[in-house]
Motif scaffolding. Structure first.
Motif, PDB file in Angstrom:
ATOM      1  N   SER A  63       0.827  -1.206   0.000  1.00 39.47           N
ATOM      2  CA  SER A  63       0.000   0.000   0.000  1.00 39.47           C
ATOM      3  C   SER A  63       0.864   1.260   0.000  1.00 39.47           C
ATOM      4  CB  SER A  63      -0.961   0.004   1.182  1.00 39.47           C
ATOM      5  OG  SER A  63      -0.251  -0.039   2.395  1.00 39.47           O
ATOM      6  N   ALA A  64       2.048   1.199   0.590  1.00 37.99           N
ATOM      7  CA  ALA A  64       2.925   2.365   0.610  1.00 37.99           C
ATOM      8  C   ALA A  64       3.363   2.758  -0.799  1.00 37.99           C
ATOM      9  CB  ALA A  64       4.152   2.098   1.472  1.00 37.99           C
ATOM     10  N   ALA A  65       3.525   1.770  -1.670  1.00 39.42           N
ATOM     11  CA  ALA A  65       3.992   2.052  -3.025  1.00 39.42           C
ATOM     12  C   ALA A  65       2.864   2.373  -3.987  1.00 39.42           C
ATOM     13  CB  ALA A  65       4.796   0.864  -3.551  1.00 39.42           C
ATOM     14  N   PHE A  66       1.733   1.672  -3.858  1.00 44.89           N
ATOM     15  CA  PHE A  66       0.707   1.743  -4.898  1.00 44.89           C
ATOM     16  C   PHE A  66      -0.679   2.116  -4.375  1.00 44.89           C
ATOM     17  CE2 PHE A  66       3.817  -1.489  -6.309  1.00 44.89           C
ATOM     18  CZ  PHE A  66       4.357  -0.771  -7.359  1.00 44.89           C
ATOM     19  N   ASP A  67      -0.770   2.811  -3.251  1.00 48.31           N
ATOM     20  CA  ASP A  67      -2.084   3.238  -2.773  1.00 48.31           C
ATOM     21  C   ASP A  67      -2.457   4.534  -3.471  1.00 48.31           C
ATOM     22  OD1 ASP A  67      -4.457   3.621  -1.560  1.00 48.31           O
ATOM     23  OD2 ASP A  67      -3.663   3.991   0.433  1.00 48.31           O
ATOM     24  N   TRP A  68      -3.043   4.388  -4.653  1.00 53.29           N
ATOM     25  CA  TRP A  68      -3.420   5.519  -5.483  1.00 53.29           C
ATOM     26  C   TRP A  68      -4.929   5.717  -5.507  1.00 53.29           C
ATOM     27  CZ3 TRP A  68      -0.296   3.433 -10.238  1.00 53.29           C
ATOM     28  CH2 TRP A  68       1.066   3.492  -9.948  1.00 53.29           C
ATOM     29  N   THR A  69      -5.656   5.112  -4.570  1.00 56.47           N
ATOM     30  CA  THR A  69      -7.119   5.145  -4.625  1.00 56.47           C
ATOM     31  C   THR A  69      -7.699   6.513  -4.276  1.00 56.47           C
ATOM     32  OG1 THR A  69      -7.272   4.260  -2.383  1.00 56.47           O
ATOM     33  CG2 THR A  69      -7.355   2.684  -4.204  1.00 56.47           C
ATOM     34  N   SER A  70      -7.003   7.302  -3.504  1.00 56.34           N
ATOM     35  CA  SER A  70      -7.488   8.640  -3.183  1.00 56.34           C
ATOM     36  C   SER A  70      -7.081   9.594  -4.304  1.00 56.34           C
ATOM     37  CB  SER A  70      -6.894   9.121  -1.859  1.00 56.34           C
ATOM     38  OG  SER A  70      -7.163  10.496  -1.683  1.00 56.34           O
ATOM     39  N   SER A  71      -8.019  10.402  -4.759  1.00 57.70           N
ATOM     40  CA  SER A  71      -7.684  11.350  -5.823  1.00 57.70           C
ATOM     41  C   SER A  71      -6.730  12.433  -5.342  1.00 57.70           C
ATOM     42  CB  SER A  71      -8.956  11.985  -6.394  1.00 57.70           C
ATOM     43  OG  SER A  71      -9.625  12.717  -5.393  1.00 57.70           O
ATOM     44  N   SER A  72      -6.514  12.504  -4.019  1.00 60.40           N
ATOM     45  CA  SER A  72      -5.566  13.491  -3.503  1.00 60.40           C
ATOM     46  C   SER A  72      -4.140  12.942  -3.426  1.00 60.40           C
ATOM     47  CB  SER A  72      -6.013  13.981  -2.128  1.00 60.40           C
ATOM     48  OG  SER A  72      -5.970  12.920  -1.192  1.00 60.40           O
ATOM     49  N   THR A  73      -3.945  11.663  -3.772  1.00 58.12           N
ATOM     50  CA  THR A  73      -2.602  11.082  -3.751  1.00 58.12           C
ATOM     51  C   THR A  73      -1.878  11.410  -5.042  1.00 58.12           C
ATOM     52  OG1 THR A  73      -3.300   9.256  -2.335  1.00 58.12           O
ATOM     53  CG2 THR A  73      -1.269   8.950  -3.575  1.00 58.12           C
ATOM     54  N   ASP A  74      -0.789  12.143  -4.933  1.00 58.80           N
ATOM     55  CA  ASP A  74       0.040  12.445  -6.096  1.00 58.80           C
ATOM     56  C   ASP A  74       0.944  11.252  -6.381  1.00 58.80           C
ATOM     57  OD1 ASP A  74      -1.074  14.960  -6.130  1.00 58.80           O
ATOM     58  OD2 ASP A  74       0.681  15.969  -5.298  1.00 58.80           O
ATOM     59  N   PHE A  75       1.196  11.000  -7.672  1.00 49.71           N
ATOM     60  CA  PHE A  75       2.158   9.968  -8.039  1.00 49.71           C
ATOM     61  C   PHE A  75       2.732  10.245  -9.417  1.00 49.71           C
ATOM     62  CE2 PHE A  75      -1.865   8.007  -9.505  1.00 49.71           C
ATOM     63  CZ  PHE A  75      -1.538   7.590 -10.794  1.00 49.71           C
ATOM     64  N   CYS A  76       3.834   9.580  -9.713  1.00 47.61           N
ATOM     65  CA  CYS A  76       4.468   9.668 -11.020  1.00 47.61           C
ATOM     66  C   CYS A  76       5.055   8.296 -11.347  1.00 47.61           C
ATOM     67  CB  CYS A  76       5.586  10.715 -11.020  1.00 47.61           C
ATOM     68  SG  CYS A  76       6.528  10.791 -12.562  1.00 47.61           S
ATOM     69  N   VAL A  77       4.732   7.770 -12.519  1.00 47.63           N
ATOM     70  CA  VAL A  77       5.352   6.558 -13.029  1.00 47.63           C
ATOM     71  C   VAL A  77       6.022   6.970 -14.334  1.00 47.63           C
ATOM     72  CG1 VAL A  77       5.041   4.179 -13.785  1.00 47.63           C
ATOM     73  CG2 VAL A  77       3.533   5.132 -12.027  1.00 47.63           C
ATOM     74  N   GLU A  78       7.326   6.784 -14.414  1.00 44.82           N
ATOM     75  CA  GLU A  78       8.053   7.223 -15.601  1.00 44.82           C
ATOM     76  C   GLU A  78       9.082   6.188 -16.016  1.00 44.82           C
ATOM     77  OE1 GLU A  78      10.868  10.547 -15.091  1.00 44.82           O
ATOM     78  OE2 GLU A  78      10.587  10.300 -12.926  1.00 44.82           O
TER      79      GLU A  78
END
Length: 186
Positions: free
Chosen positions: A23-38
């Motif tokens: 969950s620390a790496a891929f908890d993207w369920t909240s629209s307020s969670t920023d992330f970047c996959v590049e």
């Protein structure tokens, strides 16, 4: 091989990297969670139905992915950053075979962005990302593995908790580094 150091060859067959879910790496369920996959990508063959660079989701449905697809209304095969709920961004220009291309998929303050070689391709508001328990590099999670990547992938980085990019940029030609909030770097 990558001009930025090591790279991973995906032959479109059975090759893939399966990343254990946390969950620390891929908890993207909240629209307020920023992330970047590049990553830097070198595509060698266009595949009918698409070719998955990476995908997060469950065994029956994707929740976020980057692939190369052919779609009407777009210039041939294009980069496609898609999130659950049907939210997607597609590149303005076609994919060029046998050329290294930097692609970044970013979620920043609830808005999704796609950057190809540092140039913003479009945005989408909100997302429908829900349950994620699987993350693959080189294929999609929900298709039985038939839409696999053909080519090289290098400098693959997942950052969860910050968006990394906030506008167009010049991609680094040096190996990516472990910056704040990096969860995966390979």
């Amino acid at each position: 091989p990558s001009p930025m150091g090591s790279s991973y060859w995906e032959n479109g067959g059975s090759d893939q990297i399966t990343v254990p879910y946390t969950s620390a790496a891929f908890d993207w369920t909240s629209s307020s969670t920023d992330f970047c996959v590049e990553s830097w990508n070198y595509h060698t063959e266009l595949v009918s139905g698409g070719a998955g660079v990476w995908c997060a989701g469950t065994s029956s449905a994707f929740q976020a992915k980057l692939d190369v697809i052919q779609h009407s209304g777009y210039p041939g095969y294009c980069w496609n950053f898609e999130m659950g709920g049907g939210q997607r961004i597609r590149s303005d220009k076609p994919v060029v075979l046998n050329k290294w291309t930097h692609v970044a998929c970013v979620m920043r303050s609830g808005t999704g962005y796609l950057y190809v070689d540092g140039v913003q391709q479009g945005i989408t508001l909100a997302h429908g990302i829900s349950t994620i328990d699987t993350f693959y590099i080189g294929r999609q999670v929900h298709d039985g593995g038939q839409y696999r990547w053909n080519g090289w992938i290098s400098n693959f980085r997942v950052v969860t908790g910050s968006a990394v990019y906030s506008g167009s940029f010049v991609p680094s030609t040096k190996p990516l580094t472990n910056i704040t909030n990096t969860k995966l770097l390979c």
